[in-house]
Design a protein around this motif. Structure first.
Motif, mmCIF file in Angstrom:
data_model
loop_
_atom_site.group_PDB
_atom_site.id
_atom_site.type_symbol
_atom_site.label_atom_id
_atom_site.label_comp_id
_atom_site.label_asym_id
_atom_site.label_seq_id
_atom_site.Cartn_x
_atom_site.Cartn_y
_atom_site.Cartn_z
ATOM 1 N N TYR A 1 -3.734 8.003 7.291
ATOM 2 C CA TYR A 1 -2.649 7.018 7.269
ATOM 3 C C TYR A 1 -2.563 6.472 5.853
ATOM 4 O O TYR A 1 -3.526 5.910 5.332
ATOM 5 C CB TYR A 1 -2.903 5.868 8.255
ATOM 6 C CG TYR A 1 -1.799 4.838 8.208
ATOM 7 C CD1 TYR A 1 -0.576 5.085 8.829
ATOM 8 C CD2 TYR A 1 -1.944 3.657 7.503
ATOM 9 C CE1 TYR A 1 0.463 4.170 8.755
ATOM 10 C CE2 TYR A 1 -0.916 2.735 7.418
ATOM 11 C CZ TYR A 1 0.284 2.992 8.043
ATOM 12 O OH TYR A 1 1.312 2.084 7.963
ATOM 13 N N GLU B 1 -8.502 8.725 2.010
ATOM 14 C CA GLU B 1 -9.015 7.358 2.166
ATOM 15 C C GLU B 1 -10.537 7.496 2.035
ATOM 16 O O GLU B 1 -11.169 8.077 2.914
ATOM 17 C CB GLU B 1 -8.683 6.805 3.552
ATOM 18 C CG GLU B 1 -7.204 6.640 3.852
ATOM 19 C CD GLU B 1 -6.940 6.545 5.356
ATOM 20 O OE1 GLU B 1 -7.189 5.490 5.962
ATOM 21 O OE2 GLU B 1 -6.479 7.559 5.936
ATOM 22 N N GLY C 1 0.827 -1.202 0.000
ATOM 23 C CA GLY C 1 0.000 0.000 0.000
ATOM 24 C C GLY C 1 0.863 1.254 0.000
ATOM 25 O O GLY C 1 0.558 2.241 -0.690
ATOM 26 N N VAL D 1 -6.446 1.351 -0.354
ATOM 27 C CA VAL D 1 -5.639 0.209 0.107
ATOM 28 C C VAL D 1 -6.425 -0.601 1.142
ATOM 29 O O VAL D 1 -6.446 -1.832 1.101
ATOM 30 C CB VAL D 1 -4.293 0.710 0.674
ATOM 31 C CG1 VAL D 1 -3.553 -0.394 1.412
ATOM 32 C CG2 VAL D 1 -3.431 1.268 -0.454
ATOM 33 N N ALA D 2 -7.093 0.094 2.068
ATOM 34 C CA ALA D 2 -7.862 -0.616 3.103
ATOM 35 C C ALA D 2 -9.294 -0.878 2.667
ATOM 36 O O ALA D 2 -9.861 -1.926 2.952
ATOM 37 C CB ALA D 2 -7.845 0.190 4.399
#
Ligand code: PLP
Length: 489
Positions: free
Chosen positions: A169, A241, A135, A277-278
């Motif tokens: 993050y 995100e 990631g 990514v998450a």
């Protein structure tokens, strides 16, 4: 085997490495040699640790034969469960052809076929795939592409900066940390980072603007606009995100926020980077979180669940317009001079193709819908617990925020390790999860069965009560003996 080899001047017998080591020796060797990520090794060395030997479905087994539900999908990656037949077969079939070949100056079949699938599934306009292996690298690549894109556009060379969310993050490499904002992880490295502009994270439970929903009417988006307007001439891209800030503690963006951010990026001529990514590969209930708000970013980062949790692989997808900004005569040096050794690894790409095909074959997302509803129902009783401040859920991403004082929302001090202590009790009871500070994170594989989900929630509730209400809830012996070893659905 009589082979010997030399290491540090000593002759070692290969026989020694072939002999199956005892669990005690494995534990000893772990403590002797391994430096674990995000881990205070002083604690690690002193405590009894779990070492996983095998997995099947949603259950992990340690070297002593004890079984645990994998409640954190082996760090948010496992999608269809462990040892999934179709992915096992795809990887071993690829292994019989070739394990690795480079994408620098060559290509390989699985990388090509996977790229075609990713483009077909990704939000519209994304048409080019740049591979990497984590990631963090997917994000690093997105930042460099965005930067170089504007540099090569000529008249907009001042667009060099980045805007990101305060509690973001995006990984652990220097570029991704620069656009991150979790002080506990990032503060130490500030002198190494490039400056970025931050906008407040929409954290409704502790709204940084002191407002409450829905009366706030998305005031956080207005505040974001003020910053974006001011910085737009100097900004290459905004990174976000989508829907859920995962590592920040599963912070959910209010409905409409993501779409507003997309509109602002268009209005002020910024590239929008969506870091999925998450959230990617089904975590929020749709294949990509952006779909919930019909948002198409200019750059999309994916990793984690892309291979179903089998092998390290990441991809950064861009629009054709961005890709074309890098074309030119060789002597113009518009090339994207970036590439990791294992970029587009054929084994990982074969696993990813098999995992993506399973979404269709097993109707993973259709089956997930009712499980998400069930999970919401099962989370309701948590809200009445004395020390649960907020329960946040988007699809199969859950954060249960523990607070010292429910009325004032006073957090537990991090030093009290409340989240960690809850997860240690869970381990005793046969469930592996990892906290984010005071937030208990639940991220089970999408394939988890109803029974496993119920069991997981029972364990979590019991562990929270045991730690926060400071009382032992019944006896805990042999609690894990009967975790079913059957596969997830
Ligand atoms: N971006 C997001 C949103 C993440 O959640 C993570 C990891 O948790 C990363 C990037 C970094 O991924 P990796 O650990 O594979 O480098």
């Amino acid at each position: 085997m009589s082979e010997t080899f030399r290491k540090d001047g000593r002759i070692l017998s290969a026989n020694r490495s072939v002999k199956r080591p005892s669990p005690r020796r494995i534990e000893h060797l772990d403590k002797k040699y391994i430096w674990h990520p995000f881990t205070q090794m002083q604690d690690w060395e002193q405590e009894r640790q779990i070492i996983i030997k095998s997995g099947k479905g949603c259950v992990l087994t340690d070297i002593h034969g004890k079984r645990y539900i994998d409640g954190v999908s082996s760090l948010w990656v496992t999608v269809h469960g462990h040892r999934k037949k179709e992915i096992d077969l795809a990887v071993s079939a690829q292994l019989r052809k070739i394990a690795h070949s480079t994408l620098l100056g060559l290509s390989n079949v699985p990388a090509i076929l996977l790229a075609e699938k990713l483009v077909a599934l990704a939000p519209r306009r994304l048409s080019r795939v740049f591979y990497s292996d984590s990631g963090s690298t997917a994000v690093e690549i997105a930042l460099k592409i965005a930067f170089q894109y504007w540099q090569q556009k000529g008249r907009l060379k001042s667009k060099t900066g980045f805007i990101s969310l305060k509690d973001a993050y995006h990984g652990d490499t220097i570029g991704s940390v620069s656009v991150g904002g979790i002080d506990l992880f990032h503060q130490m490295y500030r002198p190494l980072l490039f400056p970025t502009t931050k906008i407040e994270s929409p954290y409704c439970y502790r709204c940084p603007l002191g407002k409450t929903r829905p009366a706030c009417r998305l005031a956080c988006a207005d505040a974001a606009e003020a910053t974006i307007r001011k910085q737009s001439a100097n900004t290459a891209a905004l990174i976000i995100e989508p829907l859920v800030q995962g590592a920040a503690g599963m912070l959910l963006q209010p409905p409409g926020y993501l779409r507003k951010i997309r509109q602002l990026c268009t209005k002020y001529n910024l590239l929008m980077i969506a870091d999925e990514v998450a959230t990617g590969f089904g975590r929020t209930g749709t294949l990509f979180a952006c779909e919930h708000e019909s948002v198409a970013p200019d750059i999309l980062c994916v990793a984690k669940g892309i291979t179903g949790g089998y092998l390290p692989l990441a991809a950064t997808l861009t629009t054709e317009k961005i890709y074309r900004g890098f074309l030119g005569e060789y002597r113009e040096f518009k090339t994207f001079f970036h590439g990791h050794t294992y970029t587009g690894n054929p084994l990982a790409c074969a696993a990813a193709i098999a995992s993506i095909d399973l979404f269709t074959k097993e109707k993973t997302l259709t089956k997930l819908g009712p499980k998400i509803t069930l999970l919401s129902k099962m989370l309701e009783p948590f809200m009445v617990l004395d020390h649960v401040g907020e329960v946040r859920q988007k699809g199969f991403m859950v954060g249960i925020e523990l607070v010292r004082d429910k009325k004032t929302r006073e957090p537990y001090p991090l030093e009290a390790k409340t989240g960690i202590r809850v997860t240690l009790v869970c381990r005793e009871l046969g469930l592996i999860i990892r906290p984010l500070g005071n937030v208990i994170v639940l991220m089970p594989p999408l394939s988890i069965s109803r029974g496993e989900l119920e069991r997981m929630l029972r364990i979590v509730q019991r562990a929270i009560r045991e730690i926060t209400e400071s009382k032992s809830i019944g006896r805990r012996s042999n609690q894990t003996a009967n975790i079913p070893s059957r596969n997830c659905e």
